[in-house]
Structures are given as structure tokens and as C-alpha cells.
Design an enzyme around this catalytic site. Sequence first.
Site, PDB file in Angstrom:
ATOM      1  CB  CYS A  79       7.912  58.488  70.283  1.00 52.79           C
ATOM      2  SG  CYS A  79       7.298  56.648  70.088  1.00 52.79           S
TER       3      CYS A  79
ATOM      4  CG  HIS B  49      12.346  57.813  69.099  1.00 54.61           C
ATOM      5  ND1 HIS B  49      12.450  58.539  70.569  1.00 54.61           N
ATOM      6  CD2 HIS B  49      11.445  56.928  69.220  1.00 54.61           C
ATOM      7  CE1 HIS B  49      11.343  57.978  71.193  1.00 54.61           C
ATOM      8  NE2 HIS B  49      10.689  56.896  70.511  1.00 54.61           N
TER       9      HIS B  49
ATOM     10  CD  GLU C 223      14.539  61.292  70.248  1.00 58.86           C
ATOM     11  OE1 GLU C 223      14.197  61.996  69.057  1.00 58.86           O
ATOM     12  OE2 GLU C 223      13.944  60.509  71.000  1.00 58.86           O
TER      13      GLU C 223
HETATM   14  N1  GLN Z   1       4.503  53.035  73.333  1.00 57.35           N
HETATM   15  C1  GLN Z   1       4.652  54.230  74.113  1.00 57.35           C
HETATM   16  C2  GLN Z   1       3.475  54.939  74.544  1.00 57.35           C
HETATM   17  O1  GLN Z   1       2.207  54.408  74.068  1.00 57.35           O
HETATM   18  C3  GLN Z   1       5.503  55.146  73.239  1.00 57.35           C
HETATM   19  C4  GLN Z   1       6.698  54.609  72.814  1.00 57.35           C
HETATM   20  C5  GLN Z   1       7.893  55.597  72.466  1.00 57.35           C
HETATM   21  O2  GLN Z   1       7.864  56.901  72.870  1.00 57.35           O
HETATM   22  N2  GLN Z   1       9.118  55.421  71.983  1.00 57.35           N
HETATM   23  O3  GLN Z   1       3.457  55.804  75.219  1.00 57.35           O
END
Ligand code: GLN
Length: 205
Positions: free
Chosen positions: A82, A179, A181
Site C-alpha cells: 500500500c 494489505h 497482513e
Molecule cells: N492512502 C495512503 C497513501 O496515499 C495509503 C493507504 C494505505 O497504506 N493503506 O499514502
Amino acid sequence: MAARPTIGVLAVQGDFREHLDAVRAVGADGREVRLPADLDGISALILPGGESTAMRTLMHRWGLVAPIKALAAAGAPILGTCAGAILLATKIDDGDEPVLSLLDVSVRRNAFGRQLESFETQLTMRGLGANGRAGMLQAVFIRAPQITAVGPAARVVATLDDGRVVGAAQGSVLGIAFHPELAGELRLHRALATAAHRFARRRRS
Ligand code: GLN
């Protein structure tokens, strides 16, 4: 019995505790990484989810960018989930400066819109099944980025049913928009621990 590999988890912000739990659950040692010295002797690194803007600021402030790039250049396995995938990308569509530039992809932050800010789905990921075949995986997306372009150095490893790319790899670097995890999914951490083990052995010899 071979030594357990130590896997670092960037712990400046975000869901690093969940990753440390997953690392320990697959039998590796986990280490929180906040300062460059914390990278010494680790055999793999996880960049967790969180807020990439906060993470980028703290990584620059604490001098982590250059040593993480050096670790990657030495061939250490690196997993970004992410926000972590955003930190890995060579291009961020919103115009933000790239941070680590270790994965030849463009990403668009928060690409899944309001209704879909968080969702859970099954997706197909390369290399997860037996003998390196594709396997199914339960994936949690939270204000996730989308991989909007994959350059020649990287390859697609995970897509949604509609074809949107949510995972890409380049050498020992893997970036995924979701994710594992948070879904009790341990196969990616297990694969990382295996790769960490291999990297540690190569470094010693
Ligand atoms: N929206 C976050 C970003 O742009 C990422 C979200 C996440 O890691 N769950 O950094």
C-alpha cells in the site's frame, strides 16, 4: 539448524506492528527500522501501509532513503504494501516526487474513490501457487493506490478482476497495493523469509 533471518520493518509510521507479527509468525526475527543503523545486518525489508506523505518526510529526516536504496542494490528482498508500494514507485501520478524509485511503475494514490475507500476481495497473484503458479489470495484494500503503468524493468504480478494492476515486481522488489497482513495472509511473508534466508547465505559466502 540455519540461523533465522532478520527482517526489518520500516517503523516510522503506519501498520508496522501487524507486519512484525506476520514476520514472527513465519519464523523469522523482526526488527523495527527507524534509523539507518537499524538496517545493519537485516536480510529483507518491509515498507508497511500507512500515510506515504508522513512516511516520506520521516524517511528523509532520519536519513533512511540512501541506505534503503543501497540495501536494495545489494539484492535484499523488499516488500512494499500500500503506502509502501508508493514509496517504491519510480513515478507518482499526483506529481509528488518519487521516494525510493526501486520499482518501475507509476502509481495513483487513493485511486479507488470514495465508495471503495476500503474493500476486501479475492485476487489472483503470480507465484503464490504450487511450483510458482498463480494462486488466489484474500486482499484488503484501504485507500489503496493503483498501479497505472508498468515500465519495462518491472512485471505485473497481481490484478483485480477488472484488469486493474495492484501488484508488480522487479528483481527482489515487490510492491502491492493491498494489505496481506490484515487478512491473515502469511504466504507473502513466508516467501519473503525464504528469500531473506537465501540473501543472507549469499552475503555470507
Ligand atoms: N492512502 C495512503 C497513501 O496515499 C495509503 C493507504 C494505505 O497504506 N493503506 O499514502
